[in-house]
Design a protein around this motif. Sequence first.
Motif, PDB file in Angstrom:
ATOM      1  N   VAL A 116       4.948   8.643  15.190  1.00  0.00           N
ATOM      2  CA  VAL A 116       5.029   7.228  15.555  1.00  0.00           C
ATOM      3  C   VAL A 116       3.728   6.540  15.167  1.00  0.00           C
ATOM      4  O   VAL A 116       2.646   6.978  15.590  1.00  0.00           O
ATOM      5  CB  VAL A 116       5.282   7.063  17.073  1.00  0.00           C
ATOM      6  CG1 VAL A 116       5.345   5.585  17.449  1.00  0.00           C
ATOM      7  CG2 VAL A 116       6.557   7.779  17.489  1.00  0.00           C
ATOM      8  N   ASP A 117       3.817   5.472  14.368  1.00  0.00           N
ATOM      9  CA  ASP A 117       2.614   4.711  14.040  1.00  0.00           C
ATOM     10  C   ASP A 117       2.487   3.514  14.978  1.00  0.00           C
ATOM     11  O   ASP A 117       3.302   3.328  15.898  1.00  0.00           O
ATOM     12  CB  ASP A 117       2.599   4.299  12.566  1.00  0.00           C
ATOM     13  CG  ASP A 117       3.705   3.314  12.194  1.00  0.00           C
ATOM     14  OD1 ASP A 117       4.287   2.672  13.086  1.00  0.00           O
ATOM     15  OD2 ASP A 117       4.004   3.190  10.987  1.00  0.00           O
ATOM     16  N   GLY A 121       5.171   2.167  17.672  1.00  0.00           N
ATOM     17  CA  GLY A 121       4.770   2.510  19.031  1.00  0.00           C
ATOM     18  C   GLY A 121       4.543   1.328  19.945  1.00  0.00           C
ATOM     19  O   GLY A 121       4.190   1.498  21.111  1.00  0.00           O
ATOM     20  N   TYR A 142       0.906   0.302  23.500  1.00  0.00           N
ATOM     21  CA  TYR A 142       1.194   1.042  22.271  1.00  0.00           C
ATOM     22  C   TYR A 142       0.809   2.502  22.470  1.00  0.00           C
ATOM     23  O   TYR A 142      -0.188   2.829  23.108  1.00  0.00           O
ATOM     24  CB  TYR A 142       0.473   0.453  21.052  1.00  0.00           C
ATOM     25  CG  TYR A 142      -1.031   0.578  21.061  1.00  0.00           C
ATOM     26  CD1 TYR A 142      -1.667   1.727  20.592  1.00  0.00           C
ATOM     27  CD2 TYR A 142      -1.826  -0.464  21.519  1.00  0.00           C
ATOM     28  CE1 TYR A 142      -3.054   1.839  20.600  1.00  0.00           C
ATOM     29  CE2 TYR A 142      -3.212  -0.364  21.514  1.00  0.00           C
ATOM     30  CZ  TYR A 142      -3.819   0.783  21.060  1.00  0.00           C
ATOM     31  OH  TYR A 142      -5.183   0.897  21.068  1.00  0.00           O
ATOM     32  N   CYS A 144       0.867   6.008  19.904  1.00  0.00           N
ATOM     33  CA  CYS A 144       1.152   6.459  18.550  1.00  0.00           C
ATOM     34  C   CYS A 144       0.344   7.706  18.230  1.00  0.00           C
ATOM     35  O   CYS A 144      -0.590   8.068  18.959  1.00  0.00           O
ATOM     36  CB  CYS A 144       0.869   5.351  17.531  1.00  0.00           C
ATOM     37  SG  CYS A 144      -0.775   4.620  17.636  1.00  0.00           S
TER      38      CYS A 144
END
Length: 442
Positions: A116-117, A121, A142, A144
């Motif tokens: 997940v980037d 994210g 977020y 990630c």
Amino acid sequence: MEVQEGELVYLSGFGSELASEDPRCPGSLPKNQNNPQRCPYGLYAEQLSGTAFTVHRNANKRSWLYRIRPAVLHEQFVRLPETPNGIVPDFTEFPPEPNQLRWLPFDIPLKEENQVDFVDGLKTISGAGNVHSRNGLAIYVYTCNVSMNNKALYSADGDFLIVPQQGVLDVTTEFGKMVVKPGEICVIQQGMRFSIKVRGPTRGYVLEVFGTHFELPYLGPIGANGLANPRDFLHPTSTFEDVTGKFDIVAKFQGKLFQAQQNHSPFDVVAWHGNYVPYKYNLDHFMTINSVSFDHADPSIFTVLTAPSVQPGVAIADFVIFPPRWSVAENTFRPPYYHRNCMSEFMGLIKGNYEAKAEGFAPGGATLHQMMTPHGPDVQCFEGASHAKLDAIRVAEGTMAFMFETSLSLAVLPWALASNKKDNNYRNCWQGLKSHFNQGEP
């Protein structure tokens, strides 16, 4: 003023007219005019405007970019699939939720399970207003674990204020690069393309404001110095990429995500000048102001940045921190007082233990107290502070908590209310508060 940090050089000064050119191309910044018939080195001139052209000069925000290829050189934008906890355009459709809310730290995906980037994210927790009327805000968390490789994001809806909690962010922008660590923040303003590389499991918070920009609060009787000083805000210097290949441009537009492809890096700006630029700030540089006699200062005395509304003194959003500081007030209940507020308060914790909660509020988690919903110290904090010897003490040592405060009533997304990270026993921290009333004794 230039500031050296490792291998990076930053320009300092909040809201200043700044200029930078990549040293590989000396003279790439045109002289005397912004849009010459032919730019040096065969570059394209492009203006990025953050305000209407005709606003008062002291409020006008714009920068000129001198780049290898103009930003318009991309394929058609295509709508990306939606997720139930992703980006939201309008917060008026969600049912109201007046209860005090607390979340345990949000899980960071494991690389073995899911890559997940930063874009993937982003999860919207709460917000108010809508992007169409350009009035409101959104609050995200977020999580990630991989970098945005050959991918850039920009928001056409508002400014991103990013608060890392775990993991270092290597942020590449059209204006240059920034390294942003936990204990620092960065602001990527509306329309600016950026990409984030991470160095492992990464988590943090984002506040996006629609229709306005962050600025330093007025100091009023405080005077010229204090709180966040303009000289401590750092801006990147130009460093271009002349790279070809497949790049994805993700646009956050009207609360939806779209993606377009192009065959070159979006970070090909060789020189720039203006006052509309991304920036970072180290929260340790905040000069706290507090009571030195008695009583408790309002939390607005810890405001780092504010995004004002059209009503003077009232913010769409304030970014407030609670850093380590001395507490010396006499004959005073020193922790935050019990209160009901006409502002809504979303709090996060970067590190340590928040001074008004003995347990349950952990780094990477959050609380939300809606406007006029009562809140304050838990039982343990109240009892301890009520009987403490009032010597001069350091408060919040090793801690950094923050608050996104807004004059708007916040909606909460269903996923956040149904999350297994929601602390369903949060209100129990106040249930042990008992009456100490004694009518016969003052």
